[in-house]
Motif scaffolding. Structure first.
Motif, PDB file in Angstrom:
ATOM      1  N   LEU A  10      -1.416 -14.013   5.831  1.00 51.80           N
ATOM      2  CA  LEU A  10      -0.908 -13.420   7.177  1.00 51.80           C
ATOM      3  C   LEU A  10      -1.563 -12.081   7.460  1.00 51.80           C
ATOM      4  CD1 LEU A  10       2.749 -14.347   6.245  1.00 51.80           C
ATOM      5  CD2 LEU A  10       1.062 -15.947   7.581  1.00 51.80           C
ATOM      6  N   GLN A  11      -2.592 -11.648   7.030  1.00 51.02           N
ATOM      7  CA  GLN A  11      -2.882 -10.154   7.353  1.00 51.02           C
ATOM      8  C   GLN A  11      -3.460 -10.259   8.811  1.00 51.02           C
ATOM      9  OE1 GLN A  11      -4.228 -12.534   5.051  1.00 51.02           O
ATOM     10  NE2 GLN A  11      -6.561 -12.242   5.151  1.00 51.02           N
ATOM     11  N   LEU A  23      -1.637 -14.198  -1.930  1.00 44.51           N
ATOM     12  CA  LEU A  23      -0.649 -13.533  -1.048  1.00 44.51           C
ATOM     13  C   LEU A  23      -1.236 -12.441  -0.289  1.00 44.51           C
ATOM     14  CD1 LEU A  23       1.863 -13.471   0.517  1.00 44.51           C
ATOM     15  CD2 LEU A  23       3.083 -12.117  -1.168  1.00 44.51           C
ATOM     16  N   ASP A  24      -1.441 -12.577   0.858  1.00 48.16           N
ATOM     17  CA  ASP A  24      -1.863 -11.072   1.682  1.00 48.16           C
ATOM     18  C   ASP A  24      -1.286 -10.933   3.034  1.00 48.16           C
ATOM     19  OD1 ASP A  24      -3.742  -9.530   2.933  1.00 48.16           O
ATOM     20  OD2 ASP A  24      -5.573 -10.441   2.294  1.00 48.16           O
ATOM     21  N   LEU A  25      -0.450 -10.048   2.965  1.00 47.47           N
ATOM     22  CA  LEU A  25       0.284  -9.393   3.929  1.00 47.47           C
ATOM     23  C   LEU A  25      -0.126  -8.259   4.691  1.00 47.47           C
ATOM     24  CD1 LEU A  25       3.950 -10.079   2.534  1.00 47.47           C
ATOM     25  CD2 LEU A  25       2.583 -11.620   3.763  1.00 47.47           C
ATOM     26  N   SER A  26      -1.332  -7.789   4.237  1.00 52.83           N
ATOM     27  CA  SER A  26      -1.962  -6.563   4.604  1.00 52.83           C
ATOM     28  C   SER A  26      -2.102  -6.391   6.138  1.00 52.83           C
ATOM     29  CB  SER A  26      -3.223  -6.301   3.926  1.00 52.83           C
ATOM     30  OG  SER A  26      -4.212  -7.297   4.211  1.00 52.83           O
ATOM     31  N   SER A  27      -2.254  -5.173   6.559  1.00 49.73           N
ATOM     32  CA  SER A  27      -2.434  -4.911   8.208  1.00 49.73           C
ATOM     33  C   SER A  27      -1.444  -5.714   8.986  1.00 49.73           C
ATOM     34  CB  SER A  27      -3.951  -5.206   8.444  1.00 49.73           C
ATOM     35  OG  SER A  27      -4.723  -4.667   7.696  1.00 49.73           O
ATOM     36  N   ALA A  76      11.695  -8.657  -6.984  1.00 47.99           N
ATOM     37  CA  ALA A  76      11.692 -10.247  -7.100  1.00 47.99           C
ATOM     38  C   ALA A  76      10.166 -10.580  -6.918  1.00 47.99           C
ATOM     39  CB  ALA A  76      12.455 -10.677  -6.017  1.00 47.99           C
ATOM     40  N   VAL A  77       9.139  -9.830  -6.501  1.00 48.81           N
ATOM     41  CA  VAL A  77       7.767 -10.245  -6.524  1.00 48.81           C
ATOM     42  C   VAL A  77       7.473 -10.946  -7.816  1.00 48.81           C
ATOM     43  CG1 VAL A  77       5.418  -9.418  -6.158  1.00 48.81           C
ATOM     44  CG2 VAL A  77       7.252  -8.640  -4.773  1.00 48.81           C
ATOM     45  N   ASN A  78       8.082 -10.355  -8.910  1.00 49.77           N
ATOM     46  CA  ASN A  78       7.953 -11.282 -10.200  1.00 49.77           C
ATOM     47  C   ASN A  78       8.132 -12.394 -10.394  1.00 49.77           C
ATOM     48  OD1 ASN A  78       6.539  -8.735 -12.003  1.00 49.77           O
ATOM     49  ND2 ASN A  78       8.325  -7.821 -10.951  1.00 49.77           N
ATOM     50  N   ASN A  79       8.979 -13.043  -9.078  1.00 47.15           N
ATOM     51  CA  ASN A  79       9.208 -14.458  -9.319  1.00 47.15           C
ATOM     52  C   ASN A  79       7.742 -15.315  -9.100  1.00 47.15           C
ATOM     53  OD1 ASN A  79      11.908 -13.845  -9.647  1.00 47.15           O
ATOM     54  ND2 ASN A  79      12.270 -14.090  -7.579  1.00 47.15           N
ATOM     55  N   LEU A  80       6.831 -14.719  -8.523  1.00 47.58           N
ATOM     56  CA  LEU A  80       5.797 -15.291  -8.273  1.00 47.58           C
ATOM     57  C   LEU A  80       4.829 -15.033  -9.513  1.00 47.58           C
ATOM     58  CD1 LEU A  80       4.971 -13.972  -4.573  1.00 47.58           C
ATOM     59  CD2 LEU A  80       6.367 -15.736  -5.454  1.00 47.58           C
ATOM     60  N   THR A  81       5.073 -15.952 -10.429  1.00 50.31           N
ATOM     61  CA  THR A  81       4.523 -15.987 -11.736  1.00 50.31           C
ATOM     62  C   THR A  81       2.925 -16.335 -11.850  1.00 50.31           C
ATOM     63  OG1 THR A  81       5.440 -18.150 -12.217  1.00 50.31           O
ATOM     64  CG2 THR A  81       6.578 -16.072 -13.214  1.00 50.31           C
ATOM     65  N   ARG A 108      -3.691 -12.799  -6.712  1.00 53.84           N
ATOM     66  CA  ARG A 108      -4.034 -11.480  -5.623  1.00 53.84           C
ATOM     67  C   ARG A 108      -3.058 -11.165  -4.912  1.00 53.84           C
ATOM     68  NH1 ARG A 108      -8.419 -14.599  -7.164  1.00 53.84           N
ATOM     69  NH2 ARG A 108     -10.404 -13.800  -7.402  1.00 53.84           N
ATOM     70  N   LEU A 109      -2.692 -10.114  -4.577  1.00 50.29           N
ATOM     71  CA  LEU A 109      -1.591  -9.472  -3.676  1.00 50.29           C
ATOM     72  C   LEU A 109      -2.100  -8.565  -3.022  1.00 50.29           C
ATOM     73  CD1 LEU A 109       1.472  -9.693  -3.085  1.00 50.29           C
ATOM     74  CD2 LEU A 109       1.846  -8.057  -4.997  1.00 50.29           C
ATOM     75  N   PHE A 110      -2.151  -8.622  -1.737  1.00 48.76           N
ATOM     76  CA  PHE A 110      -2.589  -7.414  -0.931  1.00 48.76           C
ATOM     77  C   PHE A 110      -1.535  -7.065  -0.004  1.00 48.76           C
ATOM     78  CE2 PHE A 110      -6.275 -10.240  -2.014  1.00 48.76           C
ATOM     79  CZ  PHE A 110      -6.975  -9.276  -2.684  1.00 48.76           C
ATOM     80  N   LEU A 111      -1.064  -5.807  -0.031  1.00 49.03           N
ATOM     81  CA  LEU A 111       0.087  -5.444   0.812  1.00 49.03           C
ATOM     82  C   LEU A 111      -0.596  -4.052   1.551  1.00 49.03           C
ATOM     83  CD1 LEU A 111       2.706  -5.777  -1.608  1.00 49.03           C
ATOM     84  CD2 LEU A 111       2.393  -7.353  -0.004  1.00 49.03           C
ATOM     85  N   ALA A 112      -1.794  -3.815   1.451  1.00 52.64           N
ATOM     86  CA  ALA A 112      -2.317  -2.451   2.323  1.00 52.64           C
ATOM     87  C   ALA A 112      -2.133  -2.587   3.783  1.00 52.64           C
ATOM     88  CB  ALA A 112      -3.556  -2.525   2.010  1.00 52.64           C
ATOM     89  N   ASN A 113      -1.947  -1.153   4.218  1.00 52.03           N
ATOM     90  CA  ASN A 113      -1.689  -0.930   5.756  1.00 52.03           C
ATOM     91  C   ASN A 113      -0.638  -1.579   6.250  1.00 52.03           C
ATOM     92  OD1 ASN A 113      -4.583   0.283   5.867  1.00 52.03           O
ATOM     93  ND2 ASN A 113      -5.292  -2.122   5.461  1.00 52.03           N
TER      94      ASN A 113
END
Length: 647
Positions: free
Chosen positions: A120-121, A142-146, A156-161, A165-170
């Motif tokens: 969804l970046q 999961l990419d929520l960056s920008s 709860a992010v730890n539910n995603l066992t 790859r996890l991108f939350l930048a910007n």
């Protein structure tokens, strides 16, 4: 027996129904989404056909449900309507990258429990970290960056066992980082947010670049927290003096004055030291300006290594403005990030830039041309791309997409697996080589002529760089013209070195290409097909002589086998046709531009050559849009070697 036959029939019908089935519920969900979401015109889903055939949609093998939905950079605007995409319960991959989607992520996203990858970046989403996403326990990317997400990053992010790859930048995330600890997490980035506090030990393994732009984060790969003030310092202010008789002097004692002065000096020194350290730390942590994206793995491909996302993709406003632009009616569904992540192989370095074979993650293969020395403005570049993108013909390699930024200009074409005429004609001419026979040379000449004529007549485009390496081949040796119409990008002039061996005499003086100079270059191409010699080949004899002059000098002396490629001397009954094609080529390379035929006349003259085989599709009318593409190649045995060569 009858019962067994009935059961067999029923099973066949059931299986047949599966193969031809239509994902009705998923189709309705997609239609509801696209009807309620403004979007660019190039995303046109035809309700009368199966959703599995729509752009960006991929179904399972039985076409019973939507497996993948990729809509990157298609101009989607506004919030995602509820009860639309969330109804795709069998979806594995969802990519809505690089659009202008906004608002919060719908709660019904939690219904997509089988989702593996969510991109969804590069949108404008707001609100806190989507609670619905933390319930997608099978996510591995999961990419929520920008975007404009805010609030804290939930534990709860730890539910995603299964997350790798996890991108939350910007974004605008704030507060402390939770101890995120999926066992397989290999790529992580929260740079350029408003996070603070100590980096948890579970995330300390990632590089400092994963945390830059959060000035209140510390520890781990960043400098330690509060290195000079581990505990509150005692107050330097002198305690109140004991009560004294009013008769005593109210003046401070000498010791008190000295204590106050010393304390003040210490405080001033500590404040100054703290200020200097903060400024140095801020300068060290401040991320360096990122350049716009470059061609995928240019250096990495040559070194045999891969590049990371942080090396290629930036979160800058420049990258947001400059996206991969596709032309309407295209067959591809990927975005700039997909392209930059692709494995790249250098195909060749030509006069206008370097060409790469790029294989995307899902297996799509395209050619990316990285242009050099472009001098026009972005507006002029885009106008020329719009002209070239509209050209569609079976003998022209279509331009599928382009990218423009200050430092990079990229063009995306179809990949032609059978290579170029140059490689086929001049490569490996030793023992074991399969010669290019006369029938296929005629097929190449005619189909290339039709492609160039279409550029001139329908597209009103000057090619500007006709040469054998720009003639690409289909499996049955039909030719396709590539690299057309790029000349205006270089200031409407072409340095002579860019068309060495093929340039018309007037181009050497004016450095301007015309329709007639294209005809000259095509004439050189015909001579190249006939002689088997490259236009600037040293074997032409006299140093500096070009192919047309060499052919003219041989023809003036007498008609000998020296003119034609020795590989053609093994076939009988083709001498007349070779002479006819030679005459066409010589008329094209006339030194006077007005004496050259136009390309429509060239096509007609080649079609009128008296071919021995009348069923090979080469004699179809130039008005027939399917001419020369029936895929039939005359058998090599149709031309038998003569006992002796007739000059």
């Amino acid at each position: 027996m009858a019962v067994s036959f009935v059961l067999f029939l029923v099973s066949v019908l059931i299986l047949g129904g599966r193969v031809d089935s239509e994902p009705v519920q998923d189709k309705q969900a997609l239609l509801a989404f696209i009807r309620q979401t403004p979007h660019a015109n190039r995303l046109q889903w035809n309700e009368s056909v199966s959703a599995c055939d729509w752009m960006g949609v991929q179904c399972d093998g039985n076409r019973s449900f939507v497996f993948t939905l990729r809509l990157p950079g298609v101009g989607l605007v506004g919030p995602i309507p509820p009860n639309t995409l969330g109804q795709l319960g069998q979806l594995r991959v969802l990519s809505l990258r690089s659009n202008r989607l906004s608002g919060q992520i719908p709660a019904d996203f939690s219904n997509m429990t089988l989702l593996r990858s969510l991109y969804l970046q590069d949108n404008k989403f707001t609100g806190e970290f989507p609670d619905s996403v933390t319930r997608l326990t099978r996510l591995n990317r999961l990419d929520l960056s920008s975007n404009n997400f805010s609030g804290s990053i939930p534990f709860a992010v730890n539910n995603l066992t299964h997350l790798t790859r996890l991108f939350l930048a910007n974004n605008k995330f704030s507060g402390n980082l939770p101890s995120i600890n999926p066992g397989d997490l290999v790529d992580f980035n929260v740079s350029n947010n408003n996070l603070n506090g100590l980096i948890p030990d579970t995330l300390a393994k990632f590089p400092a670049s994963a945390f830059t732009g959060n000035l209140d984060l510390c520890g781990g790969p960043l400098p330690p927290c509060n290195p000079f003030f581990p505990s509150p310092a005692p107050s330097p202010i002198l305690p109140s003096p004991p009560a004294i008789p009013q008769k005593k002097s109210k003046k401070l004692s000498t010791a008190a004055v000295i204590a106050i002065a010393v304390a003040s000096a210490i405080v001033a020194f500590l404040l100054l030291l703290c200020l200097i350290l903060c400024l140095r730390r801020q300068k060290r942590l401040q991320p360096k300006p990122e350049k716009p994206p470059v061609m995928p793995r240019t250096v990495a491909a040559e070194a045999g290594t891969s590049s990371s996302k942080d090396d290629i993709i930036g979160g800058s406003a420049e990258a947001e403005r400059n996206r991969l632009v596709f032309f309407e009616g295209g067959i591809y569904s990927f975005d700039l990030e997909d392209l930059l992540r692709a494995s790249a192989e250098v195909l060749g370095k030509g006069s206008v830039g370097t060409s790469y074979k790029a294989v995307l993650e899902e297996g799509t293969t395209v050619v990316v041309k990285r242009l050099k020395d472009v001098v026009v403005s972005k507006k002029e570049f885009e106008m020329q791309m719009e002209v070239l993108g509209k050209i569609k013909h079976e003998n022209v390699v279509p331009l599928r997409a382009y990218y423009y930024s200050k430092d990079e200009k990229l063009l995306v074409y179809d990949f032609m697996r059978d290579g170029s005429l140059s490689a086929l004609l001049h490569g490996s001419r030793g023992s074991g080589r399969t010669p290019l026979d006369w029938d296929n040379r005629m097929r190449i000449a005619l189909s290339a002529a039709r492609g160039l004529a279409h550029l001139h007549i329908a597209g009103k485009v000057i090619h500007g760089n006709i040469k054998s390496s720009n003639i690409l081949l289909k499996p049955e040796h039909d030719a396709c013209i590539s690299d057309f119409g790029l000349n205006p990008l270089f200031g409407n002039t072409m340095p002579p070195s860019r068309v060495a061996g093929y340039r018309a005499p007037e181009v050497l003086e004016t450095r301007k290409v015309t329709f007639k100079s294209d005809v000259y270059s095509f004439g050189v191409l015909l001579l190249e097909l006939l002689t088997g010699k490259a236009p600037n080949q040293a074997s032409l004899g006299e140093e500096g002589i070009d192919l047309p002059r060499w052919v003219q000098s041989v023809v003036r002396e007498e008609w000998t086998a020296e003119v034609f490629d020795v590989e053609l001397m093994g076939y009988n009954n083709i001498e007349e046709e070779m002479v006819q094609l030679l005459q066409i080529g010589m008329s094209c390379v006339s030194t006077v531009p007005d004496q050259r035929p136009n390309m429509a006349e060239v096509v007609r003259m080649i079609e009128e050559i008296n071919r021995g085989d009348t069923d090979d599709g080469l004699r179809q009318s130039s008005d027939d849009p399917s001419k020369g593409s029936d895929g039939h190649t005359p058998p090599t045995g149709s031309r038998t070697p003569p006992r002796s060569v007739t000059p």
